[in-house]
Each structure stands twice: as structure tokens, then as C-alpha cells.
Scaffold this motif. Structure first.
Motif, short mmCIF file in Angstrom:
data_model
loop_
_atom_site.label_atom_id
_atom_site.label_comp_id
_atom_site.label_asym_id
_atom_site.label_seq_id
_atom_site.Cartn_x
_atom_site.Cartn_y
_atom_site.Cartn_z
N ALA A 1 -0.97 11.48 -11.04
CA ALA A 1 -1.90 10.34 -10.90
C ALA A 1 -1.20 9.04 -11.31
O ALA A 1 -1.35 8.01 -10.64
CB ALA A 1 -3.14 10.57 -11.75
N GLY A 2 -0.44 9.11 -12.41
CA GLY A 2 0.19 7.90 -12.92
C GLY A 2 1.37 7.44 -12.11
O GLY A 2 1.81 6.28 -12.23
N ALA A 3 1.91 8.32 -11.25
CA ALA A 3 3.10 7.98 -10.48
C ALA A 3 2.77 7.75 -9.02
O ALA A 3 3.66 7.74 -8.17
CB ALA A 3 4.15 9.07 -10.62
N SER A 4 1.49 7.58 -8.69
CA SER A 4 1.15 7.27 -7.30
C SER A 4 0.50 5.89 -7.24
O SER A 4 -0.18 5.47 -8.18
CB SER A 4 0.23 8.33 -6.71
OG SER A 4 -1.11 8.08 -7.01
N ILE A 5 0.75 5.22 -6.16
CA ILE A 5 0.23 3.85 -5.98
C ILE A 5 -0.68 3.83 -4.76
O ILE A 5 -0.29 4.29 -3.68
CB ILE A 5 1.39 2.84 -5.79
CG1 ILE A 5 2.25 2.78 -7.06
CG2 ILE A 5 0.84 1.45 -5.44
CD1 ILE A 5 3.48 1.89 -6.93
N ASP A 6 -1.90 3.32 -4.95
CA ASP A 6 -2.83 3.17 -3.82
C ASP A 6 -2.43 1.96 -2.98
O ASP A 6 -2.32 0.86 -3.51
CB ASP A 6 -4.26 2.97 -4.33
CG ASP A 6 -4.88 4.26 -4.83
OD1 ASP A 6 -4.20 5.30 -4.79
OD2 ASP A 6 -6.05 4.20 -5.25
N VAL A 7 -2.23 2.20 -1.69
CA VAL A 7 -1.87 1.11 -0.78
C VAL A 7 -3.00 0.93 0.24
O VAL A 7 -3.14 1.73 1.17
CB VAL A 7 -0.55 1.40 -0.04
CG1 VAL A 7 -0.14 0.20 0.81
CG2 VAL A 7 0.55 1.77 -1.03
N PRO A 8 -3.84 -0.10 0.06
CA PRO A 8 -4.96 -0.29 0.97
C PRO A 8 -4.49 -0.68 2.37
O PRO A 8 -3.46 -1.36 2.52
CB PRO A 8 -5.75 -1.45 0.35
CG PRO A 8 -5.18 -1.68 -0.99
CD PRO A 8 -3.80 -1.11 -1.00
#
Ligand code: 5GP
Length: 174
Positions: free
Chosen positions: A8-15
Motif C-alpha cells: 500500500a505504501g509503495a503504490s501511487i494512485d494516478v488519476p
């Protein structure tokens, strides 16, 4: 921390990638962090058990990264499941529907030794179309699917149901 928290901490949400309305989960920071990547690979190996699979099949392209590491850690081989048109020799292919159009995965027809236990890995399970095609290719190729692991499952897309009765192991489900 638990491995799920690390993912969770190593993923980035890209809208709005790859198109408007889609929130893409970018896992590149997970691969780039050596300590996190090692924990992720170790968690996959621990879940299935070293020695419980003969080869690791990874889905192009981020699945290759996971597959190679899990294989090296356990002495297993790697089989790449590729996008259409990349393999030099005779290949099996499986197509699946996308929202617009379709996509095709391929594997060399002799990639799997009959009866070899194959662990299939990818980075993300979304709608499940990719995974269904990959698992079908392993089975048609004569391998025995002994597990399917993703780092991240997008539960709200219900990909897991598309793969039933096969089971899915996800390090993190959101
Ligand atoms: P599906 O076929 O399950 O809809 O999509 C899964 C495939 O597309 C996987 O191979 C995965 O790499 C890619 N994919 C779909 N959505 C995402 C996402 O949000 N993040 C990443 N990293 N990959 C995705």
C-alpha cells in the motif's frame, strides 16, 4: 510492517491513466525500493513454499520483474507470457475482451514441460481478463497451474470471480 502495508505504501494512485475516470495504481516505487521488493518476493515464496513450483510464469511486462525474482530466489525457471507478436517461434495465443477491442497473450507452444508445476504471477489483478488468458495458456501448454499471485488486487472489479474455481493469492486487496 505487514507486507500488505508495504505494498500500500509503495503504490501511487494516478488519476485518469490510461484514460479519464481510471485510477491507475503505479507500483514502480515498490520495485525501486530494494527492501520492499525483497519483502514482497519473500512473501510470495513463503506463501506457496519454495520447491512447490518448477517454473514461474510472468505476464508482460511488470509480471516479468516479479517472476524473475521469485524464480531466482527458489531455483525455479521463468516463462514469459507475452503480448502478441513478440515471440520468435510457434506460440499458443489467448485473446480477451477489453472495454474497447481485445488483447492477446502468447506463450511458446513448448514453453512448459508436461506436468511441470507453474506459479503464475502478475503485478495487478483488475478485471481478470489478463489473468484468465494467462492461466488458460499455461493449461493449454501442458503446465499445471499450482498458484496465481498478484501484488495488488482491485477487489471492486471482481476479477477473482472470473477466475473461479481457481484461487487468487493477493498480497494486498483494495
Ligand atoms: P485486467 O486484465 O485484470 O483488467 O488487468 C490486469 C492487467 O493490466 C495486469 O497485467 C496489470 O499489469 C495491468 N493493470 C490493470 N490495471 C492496473 C493498475 O491500476 N496498475 C497496474 N500497475 N497495472 C494495471
Amino acid at each position: 510492517p505487514e507486507v500488505a502495508a508495504l505494498v500500500a505504501g509503495a503504490s501511487i494512485d494516478v488519476p485518469d491513466f490510461p484514460k479519464p475516470g481510471v485510477v491507475f495504481k503505479d507500483l514502480m516505487p515498490l520495485f525501486a525500493d530494494g527492501a520492499v521488493f525483497r519483502r514482497v518476493v519473500d512473501a510470495i515464496v513463503a506463501y506457496h513454499g519454495a520447491g512447490s513450483f518448477d517454473v514461474v510464469a510472468g505476464v508482460e511486462a511488470r509480471g516479468f520483474v516479479v517472476a524473475a525474482a521469485v524464480a531466482y530466489a527458489t531455483g525455479a525457471g521463468v516463462v514469459p507470457i507475452r503480448k502478441a507478436g513478440k515471440l520468435p517461434r510457434k506460440a499458443l495465443s489467448a485473446s480477451y475482451a477489453l472495454e474497447y477491442g481485445e488483447a492477446t497473450l502468447e506463450v511458446h507452444e513448448d514453453a512448459f514441460v508436461a506436468g511441470h508445476r507453474v506459479l503464475v504471477v502478475d503485478d495487478v489483478l483488475a478485471t481478470g481478463g489478463t489473468a484468465a488468458a494467462a492461466l488458460e495458456l499455461v493449461e493449454r501448454g501442458g503446465g499445471e497451474v499450482c498458484g496465481f499471485t498478484v501484488l495488488l488486487e482491485l477487489g471492486f472489479l471482481h476479477g477473482r470471480e472470473k477466475l473461479s474455481p481457481r484461487t487468487v493469492h493477493a498480497l494486498l486487496t483494495v
